[in-house]
Design a protein around this motif. Structure first.
Motif, PDB file in Angstrom:
ATOM      1  N   ALA A 198      -9.982 -27.414 -35.089  1.00 30.48           N
ATOM      2  CA  ALA A 198     -10.298 -26.104 -34.709  1.00 30.48           C
ATOM      3  C   ALA A 198     -11.685 -25.733 -34.764  1.00 30.48           C
ATOM      4  O   ALA A 198     -12.381 -25.152 -33.996  1.00 30.48           O
ATOM      5  N   ILE A 199     -12.306 -26.048 -36.092  1.00 31.28           N
ATOM      6  CA  ILE A 199     -13.491 -25.244 -36.183  1.00 31.28           C
ATOM      7  C   ILE A 199     -14.523 -26.167 -35.480  1.00 31.28           C
ATOM      8  O   ILE A 199     -15.308 -25.698 -34.986  1.00 31.28           O
ATOM      9  N   THR A 200     -14.420 -27.531 -35.522  1.00 31.47           N
ATOM     10  CA  THR A 200     -15.211 -28.528 -34.874  1.00 31.47           C
ATOM     11  C   THR A 200     -15.233 -27.963 -32.925  1.00 31.47           C
ATOM     12  O   THR A 200     -16.304 -27.812 -32.417  1.00 31.47           O
ATOM     13  N   GLU A 201     -13.993 -27.534 -32.655  1.00 25.42           N
ATOM     14  CA  GLU A 201     -13.894 -27.344 -31.262  1.00 25.42           C
ATOM     15  C   GLU A 201     -14.617 -25.920 -31.179  1.00 25.42           C
ATOM     16  O   GLU A 201     -15.302 -25.737 -30.023  1.00 25.42           O
ATOM     17  N   ALA A 202     -14.458 -24.836 -31.830  1.00 24.25           N
ATOM     18  CA  ALA A 202     -14.895 -23.722 -31.579  1.00 24.25           C
ATOM     19  C   ALA A 202     -16.586 -23.774 -31.478  1.00 24.25           C
ATOM     20  O   ALA A 202     -17.237 -23.461 -31.004  1.00 24.25           O
ATOM     21  N   VAL A 203     -17.075 -24.839 -32.520  1.00 26.33           N
ATOM     22  CA  VAL A 203     -18.779 -24.920 -32.674  1.00 26.33           C
ATOM     23  C   VAL A 203     -19.020 -25.535 -31.360  1.00 26.33           C
ATOM     24  O   VAL A 203     -20.023 -25.327 -30.687  1.00 26.33           O
ATOM     25  N   LYS A 204     -18.278 -26.499 -30.888  1.00 22.91           N
ATOM     26  CA  LYS A 204     -18.505 -27.456 -29.600  1.00 22.91           C
ATOM     27  C   LYS A 204     -18.483 -26.356 -28.391  1.00 22.91           C
ATOM     28  O   LYS A 204     -19.296 -26.681 -27.242  1.00 22.91           O
ATOM     29  N   THR A 205     -17.677 -25.525 -28.464  1.00 21.03           N
ATOM     30  CA  THR A 205     -17.553 -24.409 -27.322  1.00 21.03           C
ATOM     31  C   THR A 205     -18.973 -23.456 -27.231  1.00 21.03           C
ATOM     32  O   THR A 205     -19.336 -23.527 -25.957  1.00 21.03           O
ATOM     33  N   VAL A 206     -19.361 -23.112 -28.110  1.00 20.58           N
ATOM     34  CA  VAL A 206     -20.928 -22.608 -27.898  1.00 20.58           C
ATOM     35  C   VAL A 206     -22.133 -23.417 -28.134  1.00 20.58           C
ATOM     36  O   VAL A 206     -23.185 -23.023 -27.382  1.00 20.58           O
ATOM     37  N   ASP A 207     -21.826 -24.775 -28.360  1.00 19.31           N
ATOM     38  CA  ASP A 207     -22.978 -25.712 -28.413  1.00 19.31           C
ATOM     39  C   ASP A 207     -22.488 -27.086 -28.305  1.00 19.31           C
ATOM     40  O   ASP A 207     -22.180 -27.650 -29.453  1.00 19.31           O
ATOM     41  N   GLY A 208     -22.090 -27.425 -26.956  1.00 18.74           N
ATOM     42  CA  GLY A 208     -21.674 -28.896 -26.898  1.00 18.74           C
ATOM     43  C   GLY A 208     -22.390 -29.858 -27.409  1.00 18.74           C
ATOM     44  O   GLY A 208     -21.819 -30.930 -27.647  1.00 18.74           O
ATOM     45  N   ALA A 209     -23.644 -29.764 -27.453  1.00 16.83           N
ATOM     46  CA  ALA A 209     -24.547 -31.060 -28.103  1.00 16.83           C
ATOM     47  C   ALA A 209     -24.679 -30.779 -29.471  1.00 16.83           C
ATOM     48  O   ALA A 209     -25.374 -31.678 -30.142  1.00 16.83           O
ATOM     49  N   ALA A 210     -24.201 -29.929 -30.362  1.00 21.45           N
ATOM     50  CA  ALA A 210     -24.085 -29.808 -31.658  1.00 21.45           C
ATOM     51  C   ALA A 210     -23.634 -30.990 -32.282  1.00 21.45           C
ATOM     52  O   ALA A 210     -22.384 -31.418 -31.996  1.00 21.45           O
ATOM     53  N   LYS A 211     -24.129 -31.297 -33.426  1.00 18.50           N
ATOM     54  CA  LYS A 211     -23.648 -32.393 -34.366  1.00 18.50           C
ATOM     55  C   LYS A 211     -22.835 -31.763 -35.709  1.00 18.50           C
ATOM     56  O   LYS A 211     -23.615 -30.972 -36.295  1.00 18.50           O
ATOM     57  N   VAL A 212     -21.626 -31.882 -35.552  1.00 14.71           N
ATOM     58  CA  VAL A 212     -20.747 -31.193 -36.732  1.00 14.71           C
ATOM     59  C   VAL A 212     -20.312 -32.120 -37.750  1.00 14.71           C
ATOM     60  O   VAL A 212     -19.578 -33.267 -37.342  1.00 14.71           O
ATOM     61  N   GLN A 213     -20.576 -31.982 -38.827  1.00 20.74           N
ATOM     62  CA  GLN A 213     -19.818 -32.743 -40.112  1.00 20.74           C
ATOM     63  C   GLN A 213     -19.130 -31.818 -40.872  1.00 20.74           C
ATOM     64  O   GLN A 213     -19.713 -30.574 -41.339  1.00 20.74           O
ATOM     65  N   VAL A 214     -17.878 -32.249 -41.330  1.00 11.74           N
ATOM     66  CA  VAL A 214     -16.580 -31.191 -42.024  1.00 11.74           C
ATOM     67  C   VAL A 214     -16.440 -31.808 -43.233  1.00 11.74           C
ATOM     68  O   VAL A 214     -16.160 -33.099 -42.995  1.00 11.74           O
ATOM     69  N   ASP A 215     -16.705 -31.386 -44.508  1.00 14.48           N
ATOM     70  CA  ASP A 215     -16.205 -31.770 -45.740  1.00 14.48           C
ATOM     71  C   ASP A 215     -15.057 -30.929 -46.037  1.00 14.48           C
ATOM     72  O   ASP A 215     -15.188 -29.701 -46.512  1.00 14.48           O
ATOM     73  N   LEU A 216     -13.750 -31.228 -45.760  1.00 13.07           N
ATOM     74  CA  LEU A 216     -12.521 -30.619 -45.996  1.00 13.07           C
ATOM     75  C   LEU A 216     -12.441 -30.344 -47.358  1.00 13.07           C
ATOM     76  O   LEU A 216     -12.048 -29.142 -47.809  1.00 13.07           O
TER      77      LEU A 216
END
Length: 66
Positions: free
Chosen positions: A17-35
């Protein structure tokens, strides 16, 4: 690199959900999540920290800049 602490992120669904939210405002962003560490690292292409934070909040989470 923009880093957020997201203490209420607790499962794989949250990560998606967080990755999708970030990609919604910046489709080219690189997202790394450490749960385990509750950290989200974003290398934005066009969005700024405020835009990313707002998108994560809109998805239902409480991010804070780390």
């Amino acid at each position: 690199m923009i880093v957020f602490e997201v203490p209420d992120m607790s499962c794989g669904h949250c990560v998606g959900a967080i990755t999708e939210a970030v990609k919604t405002v910046d489709g080219a962003a690189k997202v790394q999540v450490d749960l385990v560490a509750h950290r989200v690292q974003v290398e934005p292409a066009t969005a700024d920290a405020a835009m990313l934070e707002a998108a994560i909040r809109e998805a239902g989470y409480t991010p804070a800049l780390a």
